[in-house]
Design a protein around this motif. Structure first.
Motif, PDB file in Angstrom:
ATOM      1  N   GLU A 155      -1.725 -10.005  16.813  1.00  0.00           N
ATOM      2  CA  GLU A 155      -1.906 -10.481  18.181  1.00  0.00           C
ATOM      3  C   GLU A 155      -3.022 -11.512  18.276  1.00  0.00           C
ATOM      4  N   PHE A 156      -3.988 -11.442  17.378  1.00  0.00           N
ATOM      5  CA  PHE A 156      -5.028 -12.473  17.257  1.00  0.00           C
ATOM      6  C   PHE A 156      -5.591 -12.378  15.846  1.00  0.00           C
ATOM      7  N   LEU A 157      -6.336 -13.386  15.421  1.00  0.00           N
ATOM      8  CA  LEU A 157      -6.876 -13.403  14.064  1.00  0.00           C
ATOM      9  C   LEU A 157      -7.822 -12.216  13.863  1.00  0.00           C
ATOM     10  N   GLY A 158      -7.468 -11.337  12.932  1.00  0.00           N
ATOM     11  CA  GLY A 158      -8.266 -10.154  12.671  1.00  0.00           C
ATOM     12  C   GLY A 158      -7.757  -8.913  13.370  1.00  0.00           C
TER      13      GLY A 158
ATOM     14  N   SER B 219      -8.875  -9.774  28.470  1.00  0.00           N
ATOM     15  CA  SER B 219      -8.177  -8.957  29.463  1.00  0.00           C
ATOM     16  C   SER B 219      -6.892  -8.358  28.889  1.00  0.00           C
ATOM     17  N   ASP B 220      -6.336  -8.991  27.836  1.00  0.00           N
ATOM     18  CA  ASP B 220      -5.118  -8.484  27.206  1.00  0.00           C
ATOM     19  C   ASP B 220      -5.411  -7.502  26.076  1.00  0.00           C
ATOM     20  N   HIS B 221      -6.667  -7.466  25.637  1.00  0.00           N
ATOM     21  CA  HIS B 221      -7.051  -6.628  24.503  1.00  0.00           C
ATOM     22  C   HIS B 221      -8.350  -5.900  24.829  1.00  0.00           C
ATOM     23  N   PRO B 222      -8.271  -4.670  25.283  1.00  0.00           N
ATOM     24  CA  PRO B 222      -9.465  -3.907  25.662  1.00  0.00           C
ATOM     25  C   PRO B 222     -10.499  -3.823  24.541  1.00  0.00           C
ATOM     26  N   GLU B 223     -10.041  -3.853  23.286  1.00  0.00           N
ATOM     27  CA  GLU B 223     -10.983  -3.762  22.163  1.00  0.00           C
ATOM     28  C   GLU B 223     -11.868  -5.002  22.047  1.00  0.00           C
ATOM     29  N   LEU B 224     -11.523  -6.086  22.769  1.00  0.00           N
ATOM     30  CA  LEU B 224     -12.320  -7.320  22.748  1.00  0.00           C
ATOM     31  C   LEU B 224     -13.195  -7.460  23.990  1.00  0.00           C
ATOM     32  N   SER B 225     -13.333  -6.415  24.745  1.00  0.00           N
ATOM     33  CA  SER B 225     -14.115  -6.464  25.986  1.00  0.00           C
ATOM     34  C   SER B 225     -15.517  -7.018  25.731  1.00  0.00           C
ATOM     35  N   GLY B 226     -15.893  -8.023  26.522  1.00  0.00           N
ATOM     36  CA  GLY B 226     -17.202  -8.656  26.380  1.00  0.00           C
ATOM     37  C   GLY B 226     -17.153  -9.988  25.664  1.00  0.00           C
ATOM     38  N   LEU B 227     -16.074 -10.244  24.915  1.00  0.00           N
ATOM     39  CA  LEU B 227     -15.961 -11.511  24.194  1.00  0.00           C
ATOM     40  C   LEU B 227     -15.339 -12.582  25.074  1.00  0.00           C
ATOM     41  N   ASP B 228     -15.739 -13.822  24.833  1.00  0.00           N
ATOM     42  CA  ASP B 228     -15.162 -14.946  25.569  1.00  0.00           C
ATOM     43  C   ASP B 228     -13.709 -15.139  25.168  1.00  0.00           C
ATOM     44  N   ASP B 229     -12.907 -15.642  26.105  1.00  0.00           N
ATOM     45  CA  ASP B 229     -11.522 -15.980  25.793  1.00  0.00           C
ATOM     46  C   ASP B 229     -11.464 -17.228  24.922  1.00  0.00           C
ATOM     47  N   VAL B 230     -10.421 -17.331  24.109  1.00  0.00           N
ATOM     48  CA  VAL B 230     -10.165 -18.534  23.312  1.00  0.00           C
ATOM     49  C   VAL B 230      -8.783 -19.038  23.706  1.00  0.00           C
ATOM     50  N   ASP B 231      -8.724 -20.235  24.259  1.00  0.00           N
ATOM     51  CA  ASP B 231      -7.444 -20.808  24.675  1.00  0.00           C
ATOM     52  C   ASP B 231      -6.553 -21.077  23.467  1.00  0.00           C
TER      53      ASP B 231
ATOM     54  N   SER C 124     -20.713  -7.124  25.644  1.00  0.00           N
ATOM     55  CA  SER C 124     -19.912  -6.083  25.001  1.00  0.00           C
ATOM     56  C   SER C 124     -20.638  -4.746  24.946  1.00  0.00           C
ATOM     57  N   GLY C 125     -21.851  -4.720  25.482  1.00  0.00           N
ATOM     58  CA  GLY C 125     -22.631  -3.479  25.454  1.00  0.00           C
ATOM     59  C   GLY C 125     -23.119  -3.126  24.057  1.00  0.00           C
ATOM     60  N   GLY C 126     -23.247  -4.136  23.215  1.00  0.00           N
ATOM     61  CA  GLY C 126     -23.718  -3.911  21.855  1.00  0.00           C
ATOM     62  C   GLY C 126     -22.628  -3.551  20.870  1.00  0.00           C
ATOM     63  N   LYS C 127     -21.374  -3.489  21.331  1.00  0.00           N
ATOM     64  CA  LYS C 127     -20.271  -3.168  20.424  1.00  0.00           C
ATOM     65  C   LYS C 127     -20.135  -4.234  19.347  1.00  0.00           C
ATOM     66  N   PHE C 128     -20.316  -5.503  19.740  1.00  0.00           N
ATOM     67  CA  PHE C 128     -20.260  -6.610  18.794  1.00  0.00           C
ATOM     68  C   PHE C 128     -21.651  -7.199  18.631  1.00  0.00           C
ATOM     69  N   GLN C 129     -22.184  -7.138  17.418  1.00  0.00           N
ATOM     70  CA  GLN C 129     -23.485  -7.711  17.130  1.00  0.00           C
ATOM     71  C   GLN C 129     -23.373  -9.235  17.016  1.00  0.00           C
TER      72      GLN C 129
ATOM     73  N   PRO D  55     -17.908  -9.282  13.073  1.00  0.00           N
ATOM     74  CA  PRO D  55     -17.766  -8.001  13.782  1.00  0.00           C
ATOM     75  C   PRO D  55     -16.404  -7.857  14.447  1.00  0.00           C
ATOM     76  N   ILE D  56     -15.788  -8.980  14.812  1.00  0.00           N
ATOM     77  CA  ILE D  56     -14.463  -8.951  15.440  1.00  0.00           C
ATOM     78  C   ILE D  56     -13.431  -8.435  14.454  1.00  0.00           C
ATOM     79  N   VAL D  57     -13.503  -8.889  13.212  1.00  0.00           N
ATOM     80  CA  VAL D  57     -12.566  -8.461  12.181  1.00  0.00           C
ATOM     81  C   VAL D  57     -12.866  -7.029  11.743  1.00  0.00           C
ATOM     82  N   LYS D  58     -14.138  -6.677  11.668  1.00  0.00           N
ATOM     83  CA  LYS D  58     -14.499  -5.310  11.273  1.00  0.00           C
ATOM     84  C   LYS D  58     -13.967  -4.286  12.272  1.00  0.00           C
ATOM     85  N   ALA D  59     -13.798  -4.698  13.514  1.00  0.00           N
ATOM     86  CA  ALA D  59     -13.227  -3.801  14.527  1.00  0.00           C
ATOM     87  C   ALA D  59     -11.703  -3.807  14.479  1.00  0.00           C
TER      88      ALA D  59
END
Length: 276
Positions: free
Chosen positions: A61-64, A112-124, A202-207, A251-255
Motif C-alpha cells: 500500500e506504500f513503500l515499507g 488518514s488511510d493508514h492508522p499506523e502512519l498517524s502523525g506523519l505528513d502525507d506524500v502526494d 506521532s506521540g513519539g511512535k516515530f523517532q 522508523p516507517i519501515v521498521k513499523a
C-alpha cells in the motif's frame, strides 16, 4: 519468507519450461530440434514499434508497508525505433541494444488511510519519467533505468538488473534474475525521513530520522510472456525486493516490513507506425 518466494518462482519457471517443451520430446534416433528463436516481426517501412496494454498489480500500500492492495496499471514499451540520420534501436528479433522511455507511478500515501502512519505528513502521488537501456543476447540480458521523480517526492531514482532467459517455444519467453534499485537523497527523504514535527505529532511512535541517498532495494524478479495471437501478449511478473540501507533503517519501515512483493498480470498489443 523471501527465500521461500524465490524458490517458488524458480520452481514455477522450470515447471513452465518443462510443460511448454513437453511436445518437443526427442526420440532416441531423432535429431535434436533447433533451439527456439525469439519471435521475429517484419518491421517493413515502420519507424516505431511499441506495445500498449493494461495490467492488474498487487503491491504494498506504500513503500515499507506490510499491507497490500490491487490497482490497475498500464503497459508501455518501445520495441523498435528508427531515427533518420541517427540510427535505429531494437530489432526484429528483440536482440541487441535497445533504448526507450521508462515511466513509473507511486500512489499517494495518506495518514488518514493508514492508522499506523498517524502523525506523519502525507506524500502526494509521485510521477517518474526517464530512460531505459538494455542489451539482450539469446539467453541473457542486462538493463538499467534512470528516472526523474516529481510530485509527492522529488529526485532521481532508478534500477538495474540482469536476467537469464529461457524460450521453450517461439511464443513463450521466461526471465529470472537479480535486481537493485537506488534513489537520491531528495527522493529517500520524502518517503523514509521523519521530521522533528512528525515525531511530536506521532506521540513519539516515530523517532526523528534523516534518510540519505543510495541503494534502496535488492531483490529478484521473474516474468513470463506468451504470444497467444499474432501481436497479442499475455504478461505475468513477480518480484521480491528487500529494502536496504537508509530505507531499511527508517522508523516507517521498521513499523512495517522490509520485504516487499509485487505481482502483475496483463495483456498487451504490438503497434507499428511509419513516421518518416
Amino acid at each position: 519468507m523471501a527465500l521461500r518466494f524465490a524458490s517458488v518462482v524458480v520452481a514455477a519457471l522450470f515447471a513452465s519450461t518443462a510443460l511448454a517443451g513437453a511436445a518437443d520430446v526427442v526420440g532416441p534416433y531423432d535429431p535434436a530440434p533447433a533451439a527456439p528463436q525469439p519471435a521475429s516481426f517484419d518491421y517493413g517501412d515502420d519507424d516505431l514499434v511499441f506495445e500498449l496494454g493494461i495490467k492488474g498489480v498487487v503491491e504494498p500500500e506504500f513503500l515499507g508497508s506490510n499491507d497490500y492492495r490491487v490497482v490497475p496499471g498500464a503497459i508501455f514499451s518501445v520495441e523498435y525505433l528508427n531515427l533518420p540520420g541517427i540510427g535505429s534501436f531494437g530489432g526484429p528479433d528483440g536482440l541487441g541494444l535497445s533504448i526507450g522511455p521508462s515511466f513509473n507511478y507511486v500512489g499517494a500515501r495518506k495518514s488518514s488511510d493508514h492508522p499506523e502512519l498517524s502523525g506523519l505528513d502525507d506524500v502526494d502521488a509521485t510521477y517518474e519519467a526517464g530512460i531505459k537501456v538494455s542489451y539482450e543476447w539469446q539467453y541473457a540480458e542486462v538493463y538499467g533505468e534512470a528516472r526523474y521523480a516529481f510530485g509527492g517526492a522529488e529526485g532521481f531514482v532508478g534500477n538495474a538488473g540482469a536476467n537469464l532467459i529461457a524460450r521453450p517455444t517461439d511464443t513463450v519467453t521466461l526471465k529470472l534474475g537479480p535486481t537493485v534499485s537506488f534513489a537520491s537523497k531528495g527522493y529517500m527523504d520524502d518517503y523514509f525521513s521523519v521530521s522533528a514535527a512528525e515525531e511530536i505529532a506521532s506521540g513519539g511512535k516515530f523517532q526523528a530520522y534523516d534518510a540519505g541517498g543510495g541503494f534502496r532495494t535488492v531483490g529478484v524478479a521473474a516474468s513470463a510472456r506468451y504470444e497467444f495471437s499474432p501481436d497479442w501478449f499475455l504478461n505475468a511478473d513477480a518480484s521480491w525486493d528487500r529494502l536496504v540501507g537508509d530505507a531499511a533503517d527508517s522508523p516507517i519501515v521498521k513499523a512495517g516490513d522490509k520485504d516487499q512483493y509485487s505481482f502483475t498480470l496483463g495483456v498487451s498489443k504490438r503497434f507499428s507506425l511509419d513516421l518518416f
